[in-house]
Design an enzyme around this catalytic site. Structure first.
Site, PDB file in Angstrom:
ATOM      1  N   LYS A   4     109.238  37.914  31.811  1.00 52.71           N
ATOM      2  CA  LYS A   4     110.081  38.954  31.194  1.00 52.71           C
ATOM      3  C   LYS A   4     109.348  40.290  31.330  1.00 52.71           C
ATOM      4  CE  LYS A   4     111.125  41.289  27.950  1.00 52.71           C
ATOM      5  NZ  LYS A   4     111.192  42.768  28.059  1.00 52.71           N
ATOM      6  N   GLY A  31     100.814  43.455  25.566  1.00 48.43           N
ATOM      7  CA  GLY A  31     101.593  44.552  24.990  1.00 48.43           C
ATOM      8  C   GLY A  31     100.930  45.023  23.713  1.00 48.43           C
ATOM      9  N   SER A  32     101.724  45.626  22.849  1.00 42.08           N
ATOM     10  CA  SER A  32     101.153  46.222  21.637  1.00 42.08           C
ATOM     11  C   SER A  32     100.765  45.142  20.629  1.00 42.08           C
ATOM     12  CB  SER A  32     102.192  47.164  21.016  1.00 42.08           C
ATOM     13  OG  SER A  32     103.350  46.422  20.688  1.00 42.08           O
ATOM     14  N   THR A  33      99.861  45.505  19.743  1.00 41.09           N
ATOM     15  CA  THR A  33      99.436  44.576  18.687  1.00 41.09           C
ATOM     16  C   THR A  33     100.614  44.232  17.772  1.00 41.09           C
ATOM     17  OG1 THR A  33      97.163  45.320  18.803  1.00 41.09           O
ATOM     18  CG2 THR A  33      97.864  44.376  16.704  1.00 41.09           C
ATOM     19  N   GLY A  46     102.639  41.694  19.529  1.00 43.45           N
ATOM     20  CA  GLY A  46     101.826  40.468  19.607  1.00 43.45           C
ATOM     21  C   GLY A  46     101.942  39.669  18.320  1.00 43.45           C
ATOM     22  N   GLU A 102      97.290  39.610  24.724  1.00 44.79           N
ATOM     23  CA  GLU A 102      96.436  40.726  25.184  1.00 44.79           C
ATOM     24  C   GLU A 102      97.063  41.984  24.607  1.00 44.79           C
ATOM     25  OE1 GLU A 102      93.701  40.396  26.937  1.00 44.79           O
ATOM     26  OE2 GLU A 102      93.934  38.262  27.333  1.00 44.79           O
ATOM     27  N   CYS A 118      95.235  50.095  28.116  1.00 45.13           N
ATOM     28  CA  CYS A 118      94.744  49.419  26.908  1.00 45.13           C
ATOM     29  C   CYS A 118      93.267  49.709  26.705  1.00 45.13           C
ATOM     30  CB  CYS A 118      94.999  47.931  27.011  1.00 45.13           C
ATOM     31  SG  CYS A 118      94.403  47.236  28.549  1.00 45.13           S
TER      32      CYS A 118
END
Ligand code: NAD
Length: 499
Positions: free
Chosen positions: A192, A245-247, A250, A268, A303
């Protein structure tokens, strides 16, 4: 005399591209079952590129079913390692042959300079795919040291169906860090891509099929995070989701796993790298250049962007002056111009978010340089390299991930304070330190709580080393042989012998 043809400019080559926007499921391009699409605009100048399938739970379900059928069939998972390797090599070769096209798709889609997409993103993706293909028939399983009349083997088996959810900052490369180890270990995948950057992922579908990856093993389902991404996270027949992606998102994937089938997760996530320059660093010019490159490369949409420069008071002014000189090389320009080193921000919404942080920075600290938007190309999204100094380490611009070309300079006195400040965020992805005293350097590298630490260098990279974060920067590692652990289950088999 025959005239020598002038090479086409990247602009002319971009005009000749045909753009695919459909999902790739079970070996063919298909529209979203709902028929929905979204308009995909280029951040270079706002031009409409194409319509992309806005897939949702129904399309994810179709792709997962195709992936499951292929996995159960064993057409990939049970292929002899040599054969799987050969097909992955072919896949890498095809990507390499399409370097120009893929680099252009990447640049048009998310705005990074063509010099980077063609010389970094695509070649690094090819190398990653080849590296994992080579590993397929070189990694052995284990036999445990049990009593003589018992054999216990410890083997790795593919997870099954893996969902791969990726961001827009390195669309092809972040996807490949997951695709390559997932395929090498025999899994079927549903990829995706981020809605801001679907084009290279979609193009990979046809190249995978051409390479000989069986139908259903490699699926690409574009769409929005809250629809397609969430459906993958909640799907009961997905064995693992591997996310970059972003925390914040996540954490959602952890919830999705808990609400559904406790699928395996690899996360990640974000970062807020502390990049330290100590007073005993002799090569301040090299360090300052690394600091500039560390934050302005890829428009700061990294990142591991070195977004906090933690510099000893004794050398701060010198470092800032050198940083200013380096920044003249990194001025925003047309991403399709091969001389441009700082391209477009990914879209107008993200540009606004970064500008909001710049406005906040003007209240929290002192603006040293930059701070404004530029019209490098009319209709596009561009921000100048921006540096704040006198930034308190608790300031929001020093704590939150801005994901743009914005540097916070924090002044410290000595290595102990530098380590304390570097470790003072919720993140732990990257960290850097410059010193010419080996004891100080070791003290810092040991004290820094981060998954990747750069000592007297910055942003060193190779597929042979793991990449990932401590604390809220994630769980698990991409790259290197360690990544294979994520995509496999560990099986212990006891065999009792009649001896
Ligand atoms: P994002 O978290 O917004 O999106 C990442 C992916 O998740 C996209 O495919 C998106 O569609 C999907 N998504 C978004 N919302 C979702 C939801 N509610 N449910 C399910 N899926 C959802 O991140 P981004 O803006 O695309 O990328 C930037 C972030 O990625 C930064 O935080 C950056 O630090 C991080 N990043 C980390 C690494 C790493 O290796 N640690 C590498 C690159 C980028």
């Amino acid at each position: 005399m025959t005239a020598v043809a002038t090479p086409l400019s990247w602009h002319e080559r971009a005009q000749q591209l045909s753009l695919q926007g459909q999902a790739f499921i079970n070996g063919q391009y298909v529209p979203a079952q709902s028929g929905a699409t979204f308009s995909n605009h280029s951040p270079i100048d706002g031009r409409l590129l194409n319509e992309v399938a806005a897939c949702d739970a129904a399309d994810i379900d179709l792709a997962v079913k195709a992936a499951r059928t292929a996995f159960e069939d064993g057409c990939w998972a049970k292929l002899p390692p040599m054969k799987r390797k050969r097909i992955m090599f072919k896949f890498a070769e095809l990507i390499e042959q399409h370097t120009e096209e893929l680099a252009l798709l990447e640049t048009l889609d998310m705005g990074k300079p063509i010099r980077d997409s063609s010389s970094i993103d695509v070649p690094a993706s090819v190398r990653c795919l080849r590296w994992y293909a080579e590993a397929i028939d070189k990694v052995y399983d284990e036999v445990a040291p049990t009593p003589h009349n018992v054999i216990a083997t410890i083997t790795r088996e593919p997870l099954g169906v893996c969902g791969l959810v990726v961001p827009w900052n390195f669309p092809l490369l972040m996807a490949m860090w997951k695709i390559a180890p997932a395929l090498a270990t025999g899994n079927s995948i549903v990829l995706k891509p981020a809605e801001q950057s679907s084009l290279t992922a979609i193009r990979l579908g046809a190249l995978a099929a051409e390479a000989g990856i069986p139908d259903g093993v490699f699926n690409v389902v574009p769409g929005f995070g809250e629809q397609a991404g969430k459906a993958l996270g909640l799907h009961m027949d997905v064995d693992g989701v591997f996310f970059t992606g972003s925390t914040a998102v996540g954490k959602l994937f952890m919830q999705y796993a808990g609400q559904s089938n406790l699928k395996k997760l690899g996360l990640e996530c974000g970062g807020k790298t502390g990049h330290i320059i100590l007073a005993d660093c002799q090569r301040l010019d090299v360090a300052a250049q690394a600091a500039g490159f560390g934050i302005f490369f890829n428009q700061g949409e990294m990142c591991t962007a070195g977004s906090r420069l933690i510099v000893d008071a004794a050398v701060k002014d010198e470092v800032l002056e050198r940083l200013k000189v380096f920044s003249t090389l990194m001025q925003p320009g047309d991403p399709l111009d091969p001389n441009t080193r700082l391209g477009a921000m990914v879209n107008p919404e993200h540009t606004r978010q970064v500008m909001n942080y710049i406005d906040l920075g003007k209240q929290e600290a002192e603006l040293f340089m930059g701070g404004t938007q530029r019209q490098a190309v009319a209709g596009g999204c561009y921000i100048e390299p921006t540096v704040f100094h006198q930034v308190p380490y608790q300031a929001r611009i020093a704590q939150e991930e801005i994901f743009g070309p914005v540097l916070s300079v924090i002044t410290v006195n000595g290595v102990d304070e530098a380590i304390k400040v570097a470790n003072s965020t919720i993140y732990g992805l990257g960290a850097g330190v410059w010193s010419d005293n080996v004891n100080t350097l070791f003290k810092a590298t040991k004290g820094l709580r981060a998954g990747v630490v750069y000592a007297n260098c910055y942003d060193a990279d190779d597929i042979t080393v793991p990449f990932g974060g401590y604390k809220q920067s994630g769980i698990g590692r991409d790259k290197s042989l360690h990544a294979l652990e994520k995509y496999t289950e560990l099986k212990t088999t006891w065999l009792q012998l009649a001896l």
